[in-house]
Every structure is written in C-alpha cells, then in structure tokens.
Design a protein around this motif. Sequence first.
Motif, short mmCIF file in Angstrom:
data_model
loop_
_atom_site.label_atom_id
_atom_site.label_comp_id
_atom_site.label_asym_id
_atom_site.label_seq_id
_atom_site.Cartn_x
_atom_site.Cartn_y
_atom_site.Cartn_z
N VAL A 79 0.86 -1.20 0.00
CA VAL A 79 0.00 0.00 0.00
C VAL A 79 0.89 1.25 0.00
O VAL A 79 2.04 1.20 0.45
N PRO A 80 0.37 2.36 -0.53
CA PRO A 80 1.15 3.60 -0.49
C PRO A 80 1.45 4.02 0.95
O PRO A 80 0.57 3.95 1.80
N LEU A 81 2.66 4.43 1.17
CA LEU A 81 3.04 4.91 2.51
C LEU A 81 2.31 6.23 2.81
O LEU A 81 1.83 6.45 3.91
N ASP A 82 2.24 7.08 1.81
CA ASP A 82 1.53 8.35 1.97
C ASP A 82 0.49 8.47 0.85
O ASP A 82 0.82 8.68 -0.30
N HIS A 83 -0.78 8.29 1.23
CA HIS A 83 -1.85 8.31 0.22
C HIS A 83 -2.10 9.71 -0.32
O HIS A 83 -2.75 9.88 -1.34
N PHE A 84 -1.61 10.72 0.40
CA PHE A 84 -2.00 12.09 0.06
C PHE A 84 -0.87 12.91 -0.51
O PHE A 84 -0.97 14.12 -0.64
N VAL A 107 6.06 2.78 -0.49
CA VAL A 107 5.05 1.74 -0.22
C VAL A 107 5.52 0.89 0.97
O VAL A 107 6.68 0.96 1.36
N PHE A 108 4.61 0.14 1.53
CA PHE A 108 5.00 -0.85 2.53
C PHE A 108 3.99 -1.99 2.51
O PHE A 108 2.96 -1.92 1.82
N GLN A 109 4.31 -3.05 3.24
CA GLN A 109 3.46 -4.24 3.25
C GLN A 109 2.46 -4.17 4.41
O GLN A 109 2.86 -4.13 5.56
N LEU A 110 1.20 -4.17 4.06
CA LEU A 110 0.15 -4.19 5.08
C LEU A 110 -0.37 -5.62 5.20
O LEU A 110 -0.61 -6.30 4.20
N ARG A 111 -0.56 -6.04 6.42
CA ARG A 111 -1.03 -7.42 6.63
C ARG A 111 -2.55 -7.47 6.68
O ARG A 111 -3.18 -6.57 7.24
N SER A 160 2.38 -4.77 10.55
CA SER A 160 2.25 -3.77 9.48
C SER A 160 3.06 -2.51 9.80
O SER A 160 2.51 -1.41 9.93
N LEU A 161 4.36 -2.72 9.91
CA LEU A 161 5.25 -1.64 10.28
C LEU A 161 5.93 -1.09 9.03
O LEU A 161 6.75 -1.78 8.41
N PRO A 162 5.61 0.14 8.64
CA PRO A 162 6.13 0.68 7.38
C PRO A 162 7.65 0.68 7.28
O PRO A 162 8.19 0.52 6.19
N PHE A 163 8.33 0.86 8.39
CA PHE A 163 9.79 0.90 8.34
C PHE A 163 10.40 -0.21 9.20
O PHE A 163 11.49 -0.05 9.75
N GLY A 164 9.66 -1.30 9.34
CA GLY A 164 10.18 -2.42 10.12
C GLY A 164 10.55 -1.99 11.53
O GLY A 164 9.81 -1.24 12.18
N ALA A 166 -7.43 5.36 4.46
CA ALA A 166 -7.10 5.20 3.04
C ALA A 166 -6.52 3.81 2.78
O ALA A 166 -6.78 3.23 1.73
N ASP A 167 -5.77 3.28 3.74
CA ASP A 167 -5.30 1.89 3.61
C ASP A 167 -6.48 0.94 3.44
O ASP A 167 -6.49 0.11 2.54
N VAL A 168 -7.45 1.07 4.33
CA VAL A 168 -8.60 0.16 4.29
C VAL A 168 -9.36 0.35 2.97
O VAL A 168 -9.77 -0.62 2.33
N ALA A 169 -9.53 1.60 2.56
CA ALA A 169 -10.21 1.87 1.29
C ALA A 169 -9.45 1.21 0.14
O ALA A 169 -10.03 0.57 -0.74
N TYR A 170 -8.15 1.34 0.19
CA TYR A 170 -7.29 0.80 -0.86
C TYR A 170 -7.41 -0.72 -0.93
O TYR A 170 -7.59 -1.30 -2.01
#
Lengths: 471, 471
Positions: free
Chosen positions: B33-38, B46-50, B106-110, B130-134
């Motif tokens: 998912v985008p790290l910053d949707h805006f 981007v990062f990995q969302l679980r 779901s840690l964007p920078f580990g 926005a993550d959930v919407a995505y």
Amino acid sequence: MYKVKLLLVFIFSTLNAQISQIKYSLETKYIEVPLDHFAYIEEPNVFQLRYLINAEHYDEMGPIFIYTGGKGDISVQAQNAGFMFDIASTFKALLVFIEHRYYGESLPFGDTSFSSLKHLKYLSTSQALADVAYVTKYLKTTFSEIEELQPTVVVFGESYGGMLAAWLRMKYPYLVTGTIASSAPIFDFPGLTECNTFYEKITDVYNKYGGQKCVEMIQRGWDIIAAALSKKKIGKDVLSELKICSKIESTKDVEKVLNWLQNILVTLAMANYNYPTNLYTPLPAYPVKVFCEKLTPYNEINNNSFIHHYSRALDFYTNYTGNNLCNNINYINEDLTEFAWNYQKCTELISPRCSTENDMFVTKPWNYEKYAHDCNARFGVKNVRPDWATLAYGGEDLKYYSNIVFSNGDMEPWLTSSVVDNITNSIFSINIPDTTNQVDLRQYNPADNNYVTETRNFHIRTIMQWLDGEN
Amino acid sequence: MYKVKLLLVFIFSTLNAQISQIKYSLETKYIEVPLDHFAYIEEPNVFQLRYLINAEHYDEMGPIFIYTGGKGDISVQAQNAGFMFDIASTFKALLVFIEHRYYGESLPFGDTSFSSLKHLKYLSTSQALADVAYVTKYLKTTFSEIEELQPTVVVFGESYGGMLAAWLRMKYPYLVTGTIASSAPIFDFPGLTECNTFYEKITDVYNKYGGQKCVEMIQRGWDIIAAALSKKKIGKDVLSELKICSKIESTKDVEKVLNWLQNILVTLAMANYNYPTNLYTPLPAYPVKVFCEKLTPYNEINNNSFIHHYSRALDFYTNYTGNNLCNNINYINEDLTEFAWNYQKCTELISPRCSTENDMFVTKPWNYEKYAHDCNARFGVKNVRPDWATLAYGGEDLKYYSNIVFSNGDMEPWLTSSVVDNITNSIFSINIPDTTNQVDLRQYNPADNNYVTETRNFHIRTIMQWLDGEN
C-alpha cells in the motif's frame, strides 16, 4: 531539481474593458494552515494561505459564499466569478475566495516551492480540500463557537475548482450546505471517460461554430505543417510565418509545434463565449468562429500559403498585443501555474486523452505507460496513481451525496467527463445550450442567452432552498 | 530518538480456554500500500500491510465482511471478533481482517518504524482509512473490473477500530454498504464530550457491580497509598505489598504508582464481561465484582493492612500467572502497541479527561497545555491538533450519513462519548443493558444476556437489508 522560469504569473486581472470597467473590490487576508493535514511533521509545519474577502453586502445573518480556488492566482479567478458578486446583495452574503496551495501567493516554501519533490509533495487534492475545510471552519468559528449559531456556507467553484467544490460537499458535508460546481469534470479519470471524447467534443465545437470546412482544413493542416517543418532545410518563410522562437531541429521539435497549435485550438474552444472575454488572453466573442472565418476563405492549400493563412488567422490570439516577436513552444518557459498544474496532472489528476479519425487532431493513442514514464522523468514521481482520484472521490457513484448542482455548457470541451444527468433529488445537472465553460459563474452580461439566465435563476432558487433547509 | 523496548507484543491470541477451544483459522496475506496516500513522495513510498482472511463459508455470490483493525495486532483482534465467524455461513461471506498501519506486523519501516518522527509521521487516521479503502477496492476489483459485478462490503469494527469503520462509511460510502461499529467513541474529542464523564462512568460501573462500599474504599485509598509511598523511609512491607519493580524516589514516582493502579481499575471496568475473557489478560467473569468482593470485607483501613488487601485483591489481574515478581510502572517498558497508541493520542486522538469529586479517582483537572507540552516532549510533535478529528469527521453532525449501527454496552466506560441516539432512519444506536465494551462482536457465549442476543439479531437483519438494497 526542476527548471522553471519565474515568469510573471497571469497579468489579466480585469474583465475585458469592452464589457465593463468593474473591478471587484477584495480584501486580501492570510491564514496559517497545516502544511500536511494528514501527518505530524517536523518544522516547517504550517504556511500562509491567501484568501480574499468582500463584505460589501454582508449582514451577520447572511451566509458565507466560499469559492474554492483552482489552478492559478485566486485574484484572477475571483474577478471572473462575477455571479457571486451579482447575487451577494440578495443573500447579504460574505464572499470568500480561497486560493489553492501552490498557486498564486499561496506557496508553502516561497520561491523554492517547486524546487524538488521534497517541497512539491504537499500539492494534492486531499491537502487542498483540507485547506478549504480548515479555513471554512475557521471562518464559521470566528462568528461563534456554537455550531448552531454559525453562518451557513455555500460553495462555488469552476473547472478544477468546481471539482474541489463538489468533493468538499462530498467529504465534509457538515461544513457546507451545498455546492454550485460549474464545468467540473469530476469523471475525467481513467475508467470513467473514454480517451477519445475530449477531442471529439472540441471538433464538435469547431463544426458548430466554425463550420465543416474549417474542421477539414484543420484536419488536413497537420500533415502540411509537419511536412514543411520536417524538410532538411526549412524555408525561412515557414519559420517566420509561425514565428517560433527556437530552432526546429528534430521530429520532437516538430511535434512541439503541432502540440502548441493544438493547445491554441483547444483554448479557443474553451473560451468560445458569445461575448469578448479576458480569461486566458483578451479574446473576441466566439473566437472559434473568428478563427474559422479567417481561415476558411482560402481554398488554395499549399505549404506556404496555408501556413501563412493559418498563422495569420491565429494572430488575434498569439499576437493580440501586436508586439509578440515570437512564440515559445517549449515547456521550459511555462509559468509556475502551469508547472504546478502539470505536476498535478502527473500525480493524481490523470486524464486519458487520445485522438482518432473522428476528431480533427493528429491521431494519437492513449499510452499510459509513456505518460507515467514522462511524468517520472519530469518530476521524479515514481508512483503516478491513475486510480487514486476515483478511489478517493468515488467515481461515478454519487447517489450517497446531496446538495450539489453540476452545471455545464453543452458546447464545452469537458462535457463528456462531467455530470450530465440528475443523480438524486438533490444532485442536479444542468446542461446550458449554446455555451462553453463556466459561463453561469461569470458576471451578468447583456449577451447572455436565456438558458444562462435560467441557470443562474436556478442556482439562486436552489441556494435559497438550501438556506431555508438550515433554518 | 524514542526509547522503546521491543517487547513481545500481546501473547493472548486465543479466547479463554474456559469458554472454548476454538481458534479461528485465518490465512495471512500482505498487500503493498502507499506509505503516503495524500502525497507523492520519494522512495520508500510503499510498505506491506497485513490482512487475514477466512473463506471457509464464502460463496462467490456472498459479501465481503471487512474488519477494520484498531490498536494492536490484527490476529488478536480477529480471534476476539467471533460474531463475524458466527454469521459467516449465514451470509456465505468472505471474512477479511485488515491490520492498522504501525501495529502488529504492518510496520512501514520495520524495526525503525518508531525511531523518529520522520518514520512515525505516516501514522494517522486519514492514512489508516485510506489503507482500508485501498485494500477494499483491491479486493472488490479482484473479483471483477466491473463495479456492478463486485461483491458488496459490510464493515465491522470495535472501539478505535469501530471509529474507523464508521468513518470509512462516512468518507468512502461508495466502497462499503454499511458499518457495524461496536463501542466506537467517535465523540471522544474536545468540545464533544465533557472531560469528567469517562471516570464518572467507570465509577458507575464499580457502584453497580462492586457496590458503594467498594467505591468508597477506592476513593479513600488514594490518599492512604500516596501517604505510605511518600514517607521519607518507606516501609519495606509497603513496597513489597505493591511489588513495584523500581524505587519510589519522588512525588513523580508516587504519581506513577497511582496512575498504574488507576489504569488497572479502568481495565477491569472495560473487561467487565459476564463470562471469563482473555482480551487483555485472562480475567474471570465480572472482574470488577471479583475485585470488590476481595477488597470490601476489610473494614480496618490503616496503611499497611489496606495496602496489603488492596494489592492482594488485584492479584488475579497483576499476577494471574502466579509468577510475577514485580510490577513495572514506567512508560519505558510499554510495548510497541502502546507506544503507537500513545503517539496517536498525542496527535489526533485527543480525549480530554479529568477527575472530579463525582468520581472515585484522584481529582485532576484537564489541562490541555500540559498535555500538549508532554506530547511535544515525548514525541517531538509540535502541532498537536485537538480539533482535527472533529474537522475531518464532522463531530456530532451525522445526519448526512447512512447505514451505520452504533452499538454500546450501557456499562462501558466510553458510553458518554459514543452515539447513543438514533440519528436518521439508517444511523442507529443500540445501548445494550448490563454489558461492557464490544460484547456484540464477540463470539456467541451461553452466558450472553438476551439483550446481546437481540443486538446480534438486529445486526443480522440490518446487514440483510443493506445487502437487499444493493441487489
């Protein structure tokens, strides 16, 4: 990082003198807004956003009319939104014009706002909407801390600013009672509008106002101009006819010239009002007709004479001052407004465009990969997001919203990516016959056709209903 | 920048063994998912969302039930949202549990996600929504590119996750058909809820389940404990009774002990279910009652014996394993979940809290300046924005929205900052008598009272109506 010349941004801050001498009086204000509404960042974390107000007819019981600035300097836009001034006394309304971040004077990092992605990245529709919400809340709260005692807000916007005005009502309905969105192409995104419709609509405009012969000449012209420019040794007369500032040395340069001409033709269609205007440059009434009337008398089409006629037919646009020495066809001289706008078009506001045999332009497919690649090369934007706007604002599914009027000129280029049907009993669409963009939000003009007048009356009645609903 | 110990985050991934051996089977997935949707930012962008799915009862004609993860590891939350599993077969639904960024895996920078504001700043409700919407859009589009053929989505959430679930429907109504928001205190912001209501409600819970004497003893206890700890030479017995790991050397340390005890009492009220649970730690049915029954038999209140009884009465919470050597009262050992949560409470999720003579806690006014100062000192956050959530999500003005059920236990601490009235004919509120937080989204339990059962039946009927409305 980016090469941008700091040119004077727009100099046209008055309505055409032929129509009226009125210059709307506006007080300039600034408000500190968060640079990033969606994150907590290190300093600088705020910047000064400009807004203009007119309280001439305002009464404390009246509403606030907010204009959501789009692309460009807000003072120019305010002077072209005469409808709001025309109706201010009827409603005893406070008029507020909010500048869009990264345009006009609302530059978060001043002169270096466009210097790198690090500074540019706060330019997005979500941030811009949050700015307007923030200022709106501030204005309402200024009157009273108690929500029930705060003034009602109606929002106006046109073109991209109209999209924001509509989205504001959709995303922040509790802040604003309703939106008049004039010529707001909220469907101008991948998957919502076919890429061919934009140039076909422009061709329609030329057919209607310039005649079939004009369209045919434009259509045939591209090859002739390209051929003349592609010759190893371009005749001096060809270059001097077109008055291009730079040398034509490659097929890319030829393409630039064709693009430049195409953009002019598009602009004439956009500004094809039935009275003189000064929105882009000073233009006569029906500029499409003016151009075609100058172009079509010439039946003999050979390289030199055609290019001569074509070029002279455009003089009223390219050389309206009479002092233009040459025409610049390069990106590099775009002003800051265009630069910011191109960045937005390269990030969120992706509008697929293609030309086919059904329009009068050079046939060109929509190539998203190339588009994304060019955006990356230009701005360093690696994640162009063609689907974001649809995800954020819901695409065509407007049934959950209320109190928005979408008005469009039925001869405007973006009609096919606008809302042209009533969606619910409070999401209306008005297609105004025989007009182009945003005519209803302009100042009253004796030349307005009846449909324009009726549209404005509809707006007034609708706003009254919205205000009644709040009381 | 920040000192955080990497502790094992939550180890309680099962429902209490006393109730059931069921462990819901869930498949783990990750999505970029985008790290910053805006904004359009430089890499990493981007990062990995679980997210976790269960397709056991899913049929392609069925809906998707999405659970919006709140504070904490999504696998723990999923195991405690048994209602969704209970009704999956009825609806032939696909269950999807989406983890909230910066929690669980779901840690964007580990490992460095919490190391500085530069990494932490992407933690906000807007980004999480926005993550959930995505992800929702991705899941729907996976089934079909054509919107009409895509599955209907119903959203579930509880507590903070319930707030997100409600806001998702409000901000992205075209993506989701309706929301069941259980114990979602969406009014827990400045100006919407009085600061005193939270601790008063907790006092009500102790009055109801523990009795007036218990409340009085707790009320009197603070001074006794503070006095014992404030002595120049604290008796070894006092320290050993409370089993505090660190030395008590200042009034600040004393305050920490009182805060620690207060937090335990709050937790017992939150977890005051009528059957044993394992949500925070393994707890018996009605822990408030259990505690008060242990505390109140002792009438003799002097320093040592009171502290002894008080401490032993809490043993079932503080030392449920029987192996707890001492109790840590310092921030520094908070786990990552608490750290992320405290960051959110210091930026957007500002909830005013104060204690007065009307509750059983130590009297303490709400001091926003101190709060903001402490947040700044802790996280470097200079622009705490107490008004942002209300600006973004509309405060109490919910009349523009539809299809949300707000359910609350009438004895839950946050009741006073939740929606407790029906707002429109599709924004419902259910107050479930004699229950605490989120009980309706838990698995069926033989001990559920009739109101809980009725609430779940209401949810089922409402979801059926929403789905019918879409077909």
